[in-house]
Scaffold this motif. Structure first.
Motif, PDB file in Angstrom:
ATOM      1  N   SER A 104      -5.444   8.678  23.442  1.00 50.88           N
ATOM      2  CA  SER A 104      -4.109   9.272  23.437  1.00 50.88           C
ATOM      3  C   SER A 104      -3.743   9.769  22.035  1.00 50.88           C
ATOM      4  CB  SER A 104      -3.090   8.244  23.919  1.00 50.88           C
ATOM      5  OG  SER A 104      -1.783   8.730  23.781  1.00 50.88           O
ATOM      6  N   GLY A 105      -4.015   8.948  21.028  1.00 54.89           N
ATOM      7  CA  GLY A 105      -3.733   9.327  19.645  1.00 54.89           C
ATOM      8  C   GLY A 105      -4.510  10.559  19.217  1.00 54.89           C
TER       9      GLY A 105
ATOM     10  N   PHE B  54      -5.533  12.992  21.233  1.00 56.79           N
ATOM     11  CA  PHE B  54      -4.898  14.148  21.872  1.00 56.79           C
ATOM     12  C   PHE B  54      -3.602  14.534  21.160  1.00 56.79           C
ATOM     13  CE2 PHE B  54      -7.830  13.888  25.347  1.00 56.79           C
ATOM     14  CZ  PHE B  54      -7.823  15.155  25.899  1.00 56.79           C
ATOM     15  N   LEU B  55      -2.825  13.552  20.748  1.00 56.73           N
ATOM     16  CA  LEU B  55      -1.583  13.857  20.036  1.00 56.73           C
ATOM     17  C   LEU B  55      -1.868  14.520  18.696  1.00 56.73           C
ATOM     18  CD1 LEU B  55       0.278  10.654  21.074  1.00 56.73           C
ATOM     19  CD2 LEU B  55       1.193  12.951  21.388  1.00 56.73           C
TER      20      LEU B  55
ATOM     21  N   SER C 118      -0.367  17.516  23.281  1.00 57.07           N
ATOM     22  CA  SER C 118       0.402  16.329  22.906  1.00 57.07           C
ATOM     23  C   SER C 118       0.914  15.615  24.152  1.00 57.07           C
ATOM     24  CB  SER C 118       1.580  16.715  22.002  1.00 57.07           C
ATOM     25  OG  SER C 118       1.115  17.206  20.767  1.00 57.07           O
TER      26      SER C 118
ATOM     27  N   GLY D  85      -1.605  13.537  25.687  1.00 64.77           N
ATOM     28  CA  GLY D  85      -1.698  12.260  24.979  1.00 64.77           C
ATOM     29  C   GLY D  85      -0.745  11.226  25.546  1.00 64.77           C
TER      30      GLY D  85
ATOM     31  N   SER E 163       6.060  18.185  19.361  1.00 63.97           N
ATOM     32  CA  SER E 163       4.863  17.349  19.210  1.00 63.97           C
ATOM     33  C   SER E 163       5.132  16.153  18.301  1.00 63.97           C
ATOM     34  CB  SER E 163       3.695  18.173  18.677  1.00 63.97           C
ATOM     35  OG  SER E 163       3.231  19.054  19.673  1.00 63.97           O
TER      36      SER E 163
ATOM     37  N   TYR F  25       4.741   7.832  20.907  1.00 60.11           N
ATOM     38  CA  TYR F  25       3.431   7.180  20.948  1.00 60.11           C
ATOM     39  C   TYR F  25       3.450   5.919  20.086  1.00 60.11           C
ATOM     40  CZ  TYR F  25      -1.423   6.319  19.568  1.00 60.11           C
ATOM     41  OH  TYR F  25      -2.625   5.722  19.268  1.00 60.11           O
TER      42      TYR F  25
END
Length: 158
Positions: free
Chosen positions: A9-10, A12-13, A31, A34, A146, A153
């Motif tokens: 996930s991180g 993708f962000l 984002s 993510g 984003s 996140y």
């Protein structure tokens, strides 16, 4: 498994944030992916309502990114030809000259459109400048969306 999902996930962000600056990557949608990946955790950190709202925000930001350069052209005195030129230039630049075509395409499209409309050089350049400012505004909006997703996140994983 949750640690793997947090790392993915991180990534993708981070790629999404970079994509806000590099026209070849769809920053805000990446984002959002993510955030979606975080939802696969054993205990999803976000509510369905939260995710739907962010899906709508992501869609709105993606659409605004295409609309704002044309709006900038209009606000700086561009004619319909300049606005259409901005939109055509955006798509031509995106398809045929990535990644920088998305920056230069609307600018040149607005300029060419204004010349086709019979505008003088000063008015054509002003309209093209409005297109460029619209591009910068769209980039700022993508970065802001984003960055907020990255904030969520960190609140979810920490």
């Amino acid at each position: 498994m949750d640690v793997f999902l947090m790392i993915l996930s991180g990534i993708f962000l981070l790629i999404g944030l970079i994509g806000c600056l590099l026209p070849v990557l769809p920053g805000t949608p990446l984002s959002y992916v993510g955030l979606l990946i975080l939802q696969l955790m054993q205990e999803p950190p976000f509510s369905t309502r939260f995710m739907v709202i962010w899906a709508l925000i992501t869609l709105a930001v993606a659409l605004l990114d295409y609309w704002i350069p044309a709006y900038g052209t209009k606000k700086f005195g561009g004619t319909k030809y300049g606005i259409y030129g901005t939109l055509v230039g955006l798509f031509v630049g995106l398809i045929f000259f990535p990644p920088f075509g998305i920056i230069i395409g609307p600018l040149l499209g607005a300029l060419i459109g204004e010349f086709l409309a019979g505008s003088d050089q000063k008015k054509a350049v002003k309209a093209a400048f409005g297109s460029f400012l619209g591009f910068l505004a769209g980039t700022f909006i993508k970065l802001a969306a984003s960055a907020v997703m990255i904030y969520f996140y960190f609140t979810a994983v920490l």
